[in-house]
Design an enzyme around this catalytic site. Structure first.
Site, PDB file in Angstrom:
ATOM      1  N   ARG A  65       1.202  -1.169  -0.005  1.00  0.00           N
ATOM      2  CA  ARG A  65       0.002  -0.433   0.155  1.00  0.00           C
ATOM      3  C   ARG A  65       1.112   1.476  -0.039  1.00  0.00           C
ATOM      4  NH1 ARG A  65      -4.165  -0.179   4.641  1.00  0.00           N
ATOM      5  NH2 ARG A  65      -4.730  -2.204   3.435  1.00  0.00           N
ATOM      6  N   ARG A 105      -0.907   7.255   9.584  1.00  0.00           N
ATOM      7  CA  ARG A 105      -1.759   6.760   7.936  1.00  0.00           C
ATOM      8  C   ARG A 105      -1.430   8.008   7.098  1.00  0.00           C
ATOM      9  NH1 ARG A 105      -4.317   0.175   8.410  1.00  0.00           N
ATOM     10  NH2 ARG A 105      -2.753  -0.277  10.009  1.00  0.00           N
ATOM     11  N   LYS A 153      -3.665   1.475  14.509  1.00  0.00           N
ATOM     12  CA  LYS A 153      -3.505   2.623  13.555  1.00  0.00           C
ATOM     13  C   LYS A 153      -3.638   3.854  14.244  1.00  0.00           C
ATOM     14  CE  LYS A 153      -6.118  -0.427  11.256  1.00  0.00           C
ATOM     15  NZ  LYS A 153      -6.715  -1.592  10.316  1.00  0.00           N
ATOM     16  N   LYS A 198      -5.898   7.147  12.015  1.00  0.00           N
ATOM     17  CA  LYS A 198      -5.517   7.621  11.250  1.00  0.00           C
ATOM     18  C   LYS A 198      -6.649   9.477  11.125  1.00  0.00           C
ATOM     19  CE  LYS A 198      -7.365   3.290   9.217  1.00  0.00           C
ATOM     20  NZ  LYS A 198      -8.449   2.428   8.525  1.00  0.00           N
ATOM     21  N   CYS A 254     -15.621  -3.249   0.229  1.00  0.00           N
ATOM     22  CA  CYS A 254     -14.204  -3.724   0.332  1.00  0.00           C
ATOM     23  C   CYS A 254     -13.426  -5.027  -0.079  1.00  0.00           C
ATOM     24  CB  CYS A 254     -13.343  -4.361   2.280  1.00  0.00           C
ATOM     25  SG  CYS A 254     -14.441  -5.552   1.972  1.00  0.00           S
ATOM     26  N   CYS A 307      -7.465 -10.918   0.860  1.00  0.00           N
ATOM     27  CA  CYS A 307      -8.191 -10.253   2.373  1.00  0.00           C
ATOM     28  C   CYS A 307      -8.089 -11.408   3.070  1.00  0.00           C
ATOM     29  CB  CYS A 307      -9.590  -9.185   2.722  1.00  0.00           C
ATOM     30  SG  CYS A 307      -9.411  -8.966   4.751  1.00  0.00           S
ATOM     31  N   CYS A 363     -16.022  -8.160   5.838  1.00  0.00           N
ATOM     32  CA  CYS A 363     -16.176  -8.353   7.578  1.00  0.00           C
ATOM     33  C   CYS A 363     -16.634  -7.436   8.430  1.00  0.00           C
ATOM     34  CB  CYS A 363     -14.770  -9.139   7.534  1.00  0.00           C
ATOM     35  SG  CYS A 363     -14.083  -7.779   8.193  1.00  0.00           S
ATOM     36  N   CYS A 378     -13.760  -1.988   5.966  1.00  0.00           N
ATOM     37  CA  CYS A 378     -12.880  -0.788   5.761  1.00  0.00           C
ATOM     38  C   CYS A 378     -13.516  -0.254   4.185  1.00  0.00           C
ATOM     39  CB  CYS A 378     -12.246  -2.301   4.506  1.00  0.00           C
ATOM     40  SG  CYS A 378     -11.078  -2.487   5.998  1.00  0.00           S
TER      41      CYS A 378
HETATM   42 FE1  SRM Z   1      -8.898  -1.492   5.740  1.00  0.00          FE
HETATM   43  C1  SRM Z   1      -7.595  -4.622   8.315  1.00  0.00           C
HETATM   44  C2  SRM Z   1      -8.137  -2.934   3.419  1.00  0.00           C
HETATM   45  C3  SRM Z   1      -9.764   1.002   4.689  1.00  0.00           C
HETATM   46  C4  SRM Z   1     -10.614  -0.554   9.546  1.00  0.00           C
HETATM   47  N1  SRM Z   1      -7.741  -3.546   5.579  1.00  0.00           N
HETATM   48  C5  SRM Z   1      -7.503  -4.683   6.879  1.00  0.00           C
HETATM   49  C6  SRM Z   1      -6.480  -5.382   5.976  1.00  0.00           C
HETATM   50  C7  SRM Z   1      -5.462  -4.951   5.593  1.00  0.00           C
HETATM   51  C8  SRM Z   1      -6.681  -6.973   6.662  1.00  0.00           C
HETATM   52  C9  SRM Z   1      -5.183  -7.422   7.225  1.00  0.00           C
HETATM   53  O1  SRM Z   1      -5.714  -7.214   8.591  1.00  0.00           O
HETATM   54  O2  SRM Z   1      -4.809  -8.831   7.124  1.00  0.00           O
HETATM   55  C10 SRM Z   1      -6.932  -5.569   4.595  1.00  0.00           C
HETATM   56  C11 SRM Z   1      -6.464  -5.509   3.372  1.00  0.00           C
HETATM   57  C12 SRM Z   1      -7.404  -6.531   2.591  1.00  0.00           C
HETATM   58  C13 SRM Z   1      -6.609  -6.622   0.728  1.00  0.00           C
HETATM   59  O3  SRM Z   1      -6.613  -8.285   0.283  1.00  0.00           O
HETATM   60  O4  SRM Z   1      -6.164  -5.564  -0.225  1.00  0.00           O
HETATM   61  C14 SRM Z   1      -8.000  -4.181   4.506  1.00  0.00           C
HETATM   62  N2  SRM Z   1      -8.714  -0.739   4.557  1.00  0.00           N
HETATM   63  C15 SRM Z   1      -8.847  -1.536   3.625  1.00  0.00           C
HETATM   64  C16 SRM Z   1      -8.677  -1.037   2.049  1.00  0.00           C
HETATM   65  C17 SRM Z   1      -7.626  -1.883   1.151  1.00  0.00           C
HETATM   66  C18 SRM Z   1     -10.607  -1.505   1.514  1.00  0.00           C
HETATM   67  C19 SRM Z   1     -10.141  -0.803   0.013  1.00  0.00           C
HETATM   68  O5  SRM Z   1     -11.051  -2.100  -0.036  1.00  0.00           O
HETATM   69  O6  SRM Z   1      -9.946  -0.128  -0.135  1.00  0.00           O
HETATM   70  C20 SRM Z   1      -8.638  -0.092   2.429  1.00  0.00           C
HETATM   71  C21 SRM Z   1      -7.660   0.536   2.716  1.00  0.00           C
HETATM   72  C22 SRM Z   1      -7.300   2.249   3.161  1.00  0.00           C
HETATM   73  C23 SRM Z   1      -5.374   2.606   2.868  1.00  0.00           C
HETATM   74  O7  SRM Z   1      -5.106   3.176   1.874  1.00  0.00           O
HETATM   75  O8  SRM Z   1      -5.182   3.403   3.998  1.00  0.00           O
HETATM   76  C24 SRM Z   1      -8.685   0.306   3.979  1.00  0.00           C
HETATM   77  N3  SRM Z   1      -9.942  -0.024   7.117  1.00  0.00           N
HETATM   78  C25 SRM Z   1     -10.009   1.102   6.127  1.00  0.00           C
HETATM   79  C26 SRM Z   1     -11.275   1.890   6.171  1.00  0.00           C
HETATM   80  C27 SRM Z   1     -11.944   3.248   5.937  1.00  0.00           C
HETATM   81  C28 SRM Z   1     -10.485   4.392   6.710  1.00  0.00           C
HETATM   82  O9  SRM Z   1     -10.067   4.209   7.026  1.00  0.00           O
HETATM   83  O10 SRM Z   1     -11.551   5.807   5.798  1.00  0.00           O
HETATM   84  C29 SRM Z   1     -11.437   1.198   8.242  1.00  0.00           C
HETATM   85  C30 SRM Z   1     -12.663   1.579   8.914  1.00  0.00           C
HETATM   86  C31 SRM Z   1     -12.119   2.720   9.519  1.00  0.00           C
HETATM   87  C32 SRM Z   1     -10.658   2.425  11.049  1.00  0.00           C
HETATM   88  O11 SRM Z   1     -10.137   2.058  11.010  1.00  0.00           O
HETATM   89  O12 SRM Z   1     -11.450   2.299  12.371  1.00  0.00           O
HETATM   90  C33 SRM Z   1     -10.324  -0.302   8.293  1.00  0.00           C
HETATM   91  N4  SRM Z   1      -9.123  -3.069   8.552  1.00  0.00           N
HETATM   92  C34 SRM Z   1      -9.581  -2.071   9.348  1.00  0.00           C
HETATM   93  C35 SRM Z   1      -8.958  -2.482  10.354  1.00  0.00           C
HETATM   94  C36 SRM Z   1     -10.795  -2.329  11.825  1.00  0.00           C
HETATM   95  C37 SRM Z   1      -9.387  -1.550  12.840  1.00  0.00           C
HETATM   96  C38 SRM Z   1     -10.264  -1.550  14.153  1.00  0.00           C
HETATM   97  O13 SRM Z   1      -9.998  -0.720  14.484  1.00  0.00           O
HETATM   98  O14 SRM Z   1     -11.128  -2.236  14.273  1.00  0.00           O
HETATM   99  C39 SRM Z   1      -8.298  -4.129   9.731  1.00  0.00           C
HETATM  100  C40 SRM Z   1      -8.202  -4.881  10.992  1.00  0.00           C
HETATM  101  C41 SRM Z   1      -7.175  -4.071  12.223  1.00  0.00           C
HETATM  102  O15 SRM Z   1      -6.782  -3.404  12.228  1.00  0.00           O
HETATM  103  O16 SRM Z   1      -7.057  -5.782  13.170  1.00  0.00           O
HETATM  104  C42 SRM Z   1      -8.879  -3.201   8.590  1.00  0.00           C
HETATM  105 FE1  SF4 Z   2     -10.599  -7.387   4.505  1.00  0.00          FE
HETATM  106 FE2  SF4 Z   2     -12.911  -6.844   6.232  1.00  0.00          FE
HETATM  107 FE3  SF4 Z   2     -11.562  -5.147   5.458  1.00  0.00          FE
HETATM  108 FE4  SF4 Z   2     -12.934  -6.340   4.245  1.00  0.00          FE
HETATM  109  S1  SF4 Z   2     -13.408  -5.186   5.832  1.00  0.00           S
HETATM  110  S2  SF4 Z   2     -10.466  -5.920   3.765  1.00  0.00           S
HETATM  111  S3  SF4 Z   2     -12.919  -8.273   4.952  1.00  0.00           S
HETATM  112  S4  SF4 Z   2     -10.767  -6.987   6.920  1.00  0.00           S
END
Ligand code: SRM
Ligand code: SF4
Length: 577
Positions: A73, A142, A207, A209, A428, A434, A473, A477
């Site tokens: 990323r 980030r 993390k 943001k 997502c 993922c 899930c 995201c």
């Molecule tokens: Fe996310 C984890 C993809 C935005 C909340 N996110 C992941 C992971 C890295 C899975 C992992 O931990 O193994 C995913 C990778 C999937 C893949 O195959 O690419 C993933 N997140 C994404 C992306 C690519 C979704 C998309 O379709 O665009 C976004 C990348 C953003 C970036 O460029 O940095 C993405 N993730 C978000 C957002 C939206 C936002 O930030 O505006 C959220 C919700 C906001 C937040 O952070 O609360 C988000 N991602 C999570 C979480 C839950 C965090 C939490 O507080 O519980 C995880 C899991 C974790 O951190 O344990 C996670």
């Molecule tokens: Fe993966 Fe869940 Fe984030 Fe979708 S919402 S990219 S399934 S961690």
């Protein structure tokens, strides 16, 4: 009794500022993976070890190692890149990754499918484009988002500038990134304050943001973010200061009500010259107060719930050395992008293209999205801007170049007629890359939207903008709990349906129905669409209608998210304590 620190805390502490055994692990050829500890550390460098989940059953049967590959990323504050950078990223996608570029919900690019032996070459190619991946993931601040279209007004320029300054200021200082990926000279040891003056040895509890928004557009979804700055303009259109928001977040776990999404609070108002100091103070209070014993309770949103906004604000003020002003009034009107051409205040033009779920690839017998944008990058002399809705803006096109761009767009199928629902849809990544996905998302939402489009048309709602988002899930995201229709994976082919989030991104949704399969989702929404078409008031949004007509309760704040769930029309306001 003091609780034990989480495993990741001990790992960070022992990692020598994020080095771990990454350098050694890269030379280990018997496996396509890296050690479990290094898998945690490599996130700070902007990558994840993944495996192709489609191939898992077959490889398990054949007793083969999982089909490991890395997701990388980028960190691109404000989401802006040059045509030359675009061309380099396009080349990397085709030569070292899986032939696709993925635009994310946070204004950047991801590569998928980079195998270990290509990792360093890829990282060097990213560096050659004057880009990096440092702190794109991990327990640090980030990629900082900013409202797009900075060329449209001075406020947008100021937003973009602030995003860059915060990003630079909060960037980890460890030399590990250059050492591991770019063969930089090894710098050993060093005092904590010297190496990481802001983060120290163990970085943040979780993390973090940050976004910068310019009303009335809330396309950066500010209420979903740990820290936000809302531009407040004076009479001349200059930024007079920023309202500061804290404590937003989406992630939760099914069946664990102590985890919940939360919308950010507006904490106060700061002068333009204090914004970076405020960002640093918010980060360091979270560094010191955040929960390092339980990663499911470690985000800033829980720190705020535990300590209260007043105490948190007082500590931030103390560290900045001055009090916040009262927040100024502001108004957001939507979280979506405006598609098509718009003219900027410098006479140049900007074209926002809809990219379904942010996936750029050449579709066999279909649109050649990746090639089309490559061709545009070859002739374009402005820049590209990514949006937080996974779309791209071809920005700063001179009037005389507009026709050429338009021709390339048409030739490669880069615009297609999409309904208002599809234009407001976001999924997502989920399967197959993922590791946390419980259900499909990116590969399923387009079909579901197709089925819903038919129902909307039947009820005369084809032109109505309704925000729909899906995730595989509950991590959130694609920010599903801030969508008017949110679908969250529960298991293969099964989703929870959330309704009632505000169109402008200011209010969370609530669980309406659990464990629905495709037909169940379509049937549930079809009857709500019918009622909406029949009973709505003038200009009333879908979510506002559902709440007014008592089909779903309004969520007041984070902890309220799990209360009064289900269709109120049938289950009648049963409060869950
Ligand atoms: Fe996310 C984890 C993809 C935005 C909340 N996110 C992941 C992971 C890295 C899975 C992992 O931990 O193994 C995913 C990778 C999937 C893949 O195959 O690419 C993933 N997140 C994404 C992306 C690519 C979704 C998309 O379709 O665009 C976004 C990348 C953003 C970036 O460029 O940095 C993405 N993730 C978000 C957002 C939206 C936002 O930030 O505006 C959220 C919700 C906001 C937040 O952070 O609360 C988000 N991602 C999570 C979480 C839950 C965090 C939490 O507080 O519980 C995880 C899991 C974790 O951190 O344990 C996670
Ligand atoms: Fe993966 Fe869940 Fe984030 Fe979708 S919402 S990219 S399934 S961690």
């Amino acid at each position: 009794m003091t609780k034990e620190l989480s495993r990741n805390e001990r790992l960070k502490e022992a990692s020598a500022y994020l080095r771990g055994t990454l350098a050694e692990g890269l030379t280990e050829v018997v496996t396509g993976g890296i050690t479990e500890d290094d898998q945690q550390l490599v996130k700070f460098h902007g990558m994840y070890l993944q495996d192709d989940r489609d191939l898992r059953p077959e490889r398990t049967k054949k007793k083969l190692e999982k089909a490991f590959a890395f997701m990388i990323r980028l960190r691109i504050p404000g989401g802006v890149c040059t045509p030359a950078q675009w061309l380099q990223l396009d080349r990397i996608a085709r030569e070292y990754a899986n032939g696709t570029l993925r635009l994310t919900t946070r204004q950047t690019f991801q590569f998928h499918g980079v195998i270990k032996s290509n990792l360093k070459t890829t990282m060097k190619a990213i560096d050659a484009a004057l880009l990096d991946t440092l702190a794109a993931c991990g327990d640090v601040n980030r990629n900082v988002l900013a409202s797009t279209n900075p060329h449209q007004s001075r406020a947008h320029r100021a937003a973009h500038d602030l995003a860059h300054r915060i990003s630079d200021h909060l960037l980890p200082r460890t030399p590990a990134y250059r050492e591991v990926w770019l063969d930089g000279e090894k710098i050993i040891g060093g005092e904590e304050e010297v190496v990481e003056p802001i983060y120290g040895r163990t970085y943040l509890p979780r993390k973090f943001k940050t976004v910068v928004a310019v009303p009335p557009s809330n396309e950066v979804d500010i209420f979903a973010q740990d820290l936000g700055f809302i531009a407040i303009l004076d009479d001349t259109g200059e930024v007079a200061g920023w309202n500061v928001t804290v404590g937003g977040g989406m992630g939760m776990t099914h069946g664990e009500p102590e985890t919940y999404p939360r919308t950010a609070d507006v904490m106060g108002f700061c002068a333009p010259e204090d914004a970076v100091a405020v960002a640093e103070a918010v980060v360091t209070v979270q560094r010191d107060w955040g929960d390092r014993t339980n990663r499911k309770h470690a985000r800033l949103k829980y720190t705020l719930e535990d300590y209260g906004l007043a105490a948190f604000r007082a500590e931030v003020e103390h560290r900045v050395g001055k009090p916040f002003g009262e927040p100024h009034p502001f108004r957001f009107d939507s979280t979506g992008d405006r598609y098509g051409w718009v003219e900027g205040d410098n006479g140049n033009h900007h074209l926002t293209l809809f990219i379904e779920n942010g996936r750029l690839r050449d579709i066999p017998n279909g649109p050649a999205l990746l090639t089309g944008l490559r061709r545009i990058a070859e002739v374009h002399d402005g820049e590209f801007r990514l949006t937080a809705n996974q779309n791209v803006i071809i920005a700063n096109v001179k009037p005389e170049n507009r026709d050429a761009i338009e021709r390339l767009v048409a030739e490669h199928g880069l615009t297609r007629h999409a309904t208002a629902l599809r234009h407001n849809a976001m999924a997502c990544v989920a399967l197959p890359t993922c590791g946390l996905a419980l259900a499909e998302s990116e590969r399923y939402l387009p079909d579901l939207v197709g089925a819903l489009e038919e129902r909307l048309a039947k009820h005369g709602l084809a032109e109505d903008e309704i925000v729909i988002r899906m995730t595989g899930c509950p991590n959130g995201c694609a920010r599903p709990y801030l969508a008017e229709i949110g679908l969250v994976g529960k298991g293969p082919g099964r989703y929870n349906l959330y309704l009632g989030a505000a169109f402008d991104g200011s209010r969370l949704s609530k669980l309406y129905a659990e464990d629905l399969q495709h037909d169940g989702i379509v049937a549930a929404l079809d009857s709500l669409f019918a009622a909406y078409a029949r009973e709505r008031e003038d200009g009333e949004r879908f979510s506002a209608f559902l709440i007014r007509s008592q089909r779903i309760a309004a969520t007041a704040n984070g902890p309220d998210f799990h209360r009064n769930t289900g269709p109120l029309a049938t289950s009648a306001l049963e409060a869950v304590p």
